[in-house]
Design a protein around this motif. Structure first.
Motif, PDB file in Angstrom:
ATOM      1  N   ALA A 239       0.992  -1.668  -0.099  1.00  0.00           N
ATOM      2  CA  ALA A 239       0.241  -0.209  -0.242  1.00  0.00           C
ATOM      3  C   ALA A 239       0.269   1.458  -0.089  1.00  0.00           C
ATOM      4  O   ALA A 239       0.717   2.233  -0.767  1.00  0.00           O
ATOM      5  N   ASN A 240       1.766   1.587   1.159  1.00  0.00           N
ATOM      6  CA  ASN A 240       2.720   1.947   0.953  1.00  0.00           C
ATOM      7  C   ASN A 240       3.264   3.184  -0.461  1.00  0.00           C
ATOM      8  O   ASN A 240       3.462   3.866  -0.800  1.00  0.00           O
ATOM      9  N   ALA A 241       3.502   1.439  -1.506  1.00  0.00           N
ATOM     10  CA  ALA A 241       4.685   1.502  -2.473  1.00  0.00           C
ATOM     11  C   ALA A 241       3.242   2.172  -3.028  1.00  0.00           C
ATOM     12  O   ALA A 241       4.313   2.660  -4.339  1.00  0.00           O
ATOM     13  N   GLU A 242       2.187   1.603  -3.228  1.00  0.00           N
ATOM     14  CA  GLU A 242       0.812   2.409  -4.518  1.00  0.00           C
ATOM     15  C   GLU A 242       0.679   3.895  -4.205  1.00  0.00           C
ATOM     16  O   GLU A 242       0.233   4.390  -4.873  1.00  0.00           O
ATOM     17  N   MET A 243       0.988   3.995  -2.655  1.00  0.00           N
ATOM     18  CA  MET A 243       0.459   5.887  -2.549  1.00  0.00           C
ATOM     19  C   MET A 243       1.227   6.693  -3.326  1.00  0.00           C
ATOM     20  O   MET A 243       1.032   7.057  -3.664  1.00  0.00           O
ATOM     21  N   VAL A 244       2.882   5.689  -2.961  1.00  0.00           N
ATOM     22  CA  VAL A 244       3.642   7.506  -3.746  1.00  0.00           C
ATOM     23  C   VAL A 244       2.965   7.299  -5.364  1.00  0.00           C
ATOM     24  O   VAL A 244       3.260   8.403  -5.353  1.00  0.00           O
ATOM     25  N   GLN A 245       2.893   5.949  -5.846  1.00  0.00           N
ATOM     26  CA  GLN A 245       2.937   5.633  -7.483  1.00  0.00           C
ATOM     27  C   GLN A 245       1.046   6.400  -7.345  1.00  0.00           C
ATOM     28  O   GLN A 245       1.097   7.832  -8.507  1.00  0.00           O
ATOM     29  N   SER A 246       0.190   6.462  -6.395  1.00  0.00           N
ATOM     30  CA  SER A 246      -1.448   7.369  -6.671  1.00  0.00           C
ATOM     31  C   SER A 246      -0.933   8.572  -7.227  1.00  0.00           C
ATOM     32  O   SER A 246      -1.348   9.577  -7.409  1.00  0.00           O
ATOM     33  N   ILE A 247      -0.097   8.938  -5.145  1.00  0.00           N
ATOM     34  CA  ILE A 247       0.066  10.430  -5.720  1.00  0.00           C
ATOM     35  C   ILE A 247       0.266  11.131  -6.737  1.00  0.00           C
ATOM     36  O   ILE A 247       0.249  12.446  -7.285  1.00  0.00           O
ATOM     37  N   ARG A 248       1.092  10.302  -7.487  1.00  0.00           N
ATOM     38  CA  ARG A 248       1.916  11.192  -8.777  1.00  0.00           C
ATOM     39  C   ARG A 248       1.082  10.964 -10.393  1.00  0.00           C
ATOM     40  O   ARG A 248       1.479  11.678 -11.078  1.00  0.00           O
ATOM     41  N   SER A 249       0.367  10.282  -9.718  1.00  0.00           N
ATOM     42  CA  SER A 249      -0.727  10.173 -11.023  1.00  0.00           C
ATOM     43  C   SER A 249      -1.409  11.245 -11.779  1.00  0.00           C
ATOM     44  O   SER A 249      -2.233  12.284 -10.318  1.00  0.00           O
ATOM     45  N   GLU A 250      -1.796  11.485 -12.856  1.00  0.00           N
ATOM     46  CA  GLU A 250      -2.856  12.132 -12.887  1.00  0.00           C
ATOM     47  C   GLU A 250      -3.855  12.177 -12.246  1.00  0.00           C
ATOM     48  O   GLU A 250      -5.087  12.552 -12.143  1.00  0.00           O
ATOM     49  N   ASP A 251      -4.428  10.543 -12.428  1.00  0.00           N
ATOM     50  CA  ASP A 251      -6.387  10.728 -11.074  1.00  0.00           C
ATOM     51  C   ASP A 251      -6.532  11.548  -9.871  1.00  0.00           C
ATOM     52  O   ASP A 251      -6.875  11.676  -9.791  1.00  0.00           O
TER      53      ASP A 251
END
Length: 270
Positions: A239-251
Motif C-alpha cells: 500500500a505504501n509503494a502504491e500510495m507514492v505512485q497514486s500521488i504522482r498520478s493524473e487521477d
C-alpha cells in the motif's frame, strides 16, 4: 469480433458479456469457455472499457458444465495444454489458471446473476468482484450430486466469501439456495427485482467508470486479491509503494481538482 455462444457488447465504458445458450440454461461448453476468456481479455485490453458486466440470456446465469459434453469429456482435458496461457509476470500465477483468471483482469467484473448459478456458473460468479442477484436467482455447488469434488479452487474462494460453516454446508449437501439466503450469508452483494437486474448492474458499472478513478479501482482490485497471500506487514508495504505512485498520478490531481471545483470528475486512468 464474432462469437457463437456469447454476446459481447460495448456501450461507452461498459462491456457486457452475455452467455447465449438460453435453451441449455447457458451450460458451459468448451466453445463458450474459450469465448468467455477471449471476451474478458479483450475488454481488459480495451482502453475505453472501464468495467465488465457478465450475465446470462434467458432464465439462467450459467447452470454449470453442459452434461452432454461432460459425459464424453476425457479426464485429462482439465489440464489440457490448450487451456494454458503464458503467465503475465506482473500478476499472481494463482489467478491465471483455467477458471481463476477473473481476478487477473485489470477491470472490475460484475456478475448480474439472473437465474440459476450452479457448479462452474457459481465458480465464475465467486471470482467476480461484485455479485448482484435477481430475486429469482438460485445457487448450488452441485458437485457432490455429480460424484465430483470441490473444483477449480471453490474450496478456497467460497469460505472466504461466506465463511467455513456455510461453505461446508453448500459443498457437502449441494443443496439449492435462493437469492434471499444467498444475501443473508454474504454470497451476493445485493438482490434486486428481476426486471431491474441488468439496469442496476450496468448502473454500478457506469459508477465505476465515471465517479471513481479507474486507476484506483485497478490497483485496489489487485490489492484485494493479493491480500489473502500476504501478511499485514506485506499488505502495508504494498500500500505504501502504491500510495507514492497514486500521488504522482493524473487521477490524483484530477481527484483533488474536481472536488475543489465542485464539478464532475474527468478521470483518465493514468
Amino acid at each position: 469480433m464474432t462469437f457463437q455462444q456469447i454476446i459481447y457488447q460495448v456501450d461507452g465504458p461498459v462491456a457486457t458479456i452475455t452467455f447465449n445458450r438460453p435453451g441449455q440454461m447457458n451450460a458451459l461448453t468448451k466453445v463458450l469457455e474459450a469465448e468467455l476468456r477471449t471476451a474478458i481479455e479483450t475488454a481488459g485490453r480495451d482502453k475505453a472499457v472501464r468495467a465488465i458486466v457478465l450475465t446470462g440470456a434467458g432464465r439462467a446465469f450459467c447452470a454449470g458444465m453442459d452434461m452432454e459434453e461432460l459425459a464424453v469429456l476425457p479426464p485429462e482435458d482439465i489440464q489440457a495444454e490448450e487451456w494454458m496461457r503464458p503467465y503475465d509476470m506482473n500478476r499472481r500465477a494463482d489467478y491465471q489458471t483455467r477458471y481463476t483468471y477473473f481476478p487477473a483482469a485489470p477491470k472490475p467484473i460484475i456478475s448480474a446473476i439472473n437465474g440459476a448459478a450452479a457448479g462452474l456458473g457459481l465458480i465464475m460468479a465467486l471470482y467476480s468482484d461484485f455479485r448482484i442477484a435477481s430475486d429469482k436467482a438460485v445457487f448450488a455447488t452441485a458437485f457432490a450430486k455429480r460424484g465430483l469434488i470441490a473444483e477449480h479452487g471453490i474450496a478456497w474462494i467460497l469460505p472466504r466469501i461466506v465463511g467455513h460453516a456455510n461453505a461446508t454446508d453448500l459443498l457437502l449437501t449441494s443443496r439449492k439456495i435462493d437469492a434471499a439466503e444467498a444475501l443473508a450469508m454474504g454470497l451476493v452483494n445485493r438482490v434486486v427485482p428481476a426486471d431491474e437486474l441488468l439496469a442496476q448492474a450496468q448502473a454500478l458499472a457506469a459508477t465505476l467508470s465515471s465517479e471513481v478513478s479507474p486507476r484506483s479501482v485497478r490497483v485496489m482490485k489487485q490489492q484485494l486479491w493479493e491480500a489473502p497471500w500476504q501478511t499485514l506487514g506485506e499488505a502495508v508495504a504494498l500500500a505504501n509503494a502504491e500510495m507514492v505512485q497514486s500521488i504522482r498520478s493524473e487521477d490524483f490531481t484530477e481527484g483533488v481538482q474536481h472536488f475543489v471545483e465542485r464539478r464532475p470528475a474527468r478521470f483518465t486512468g493514468r
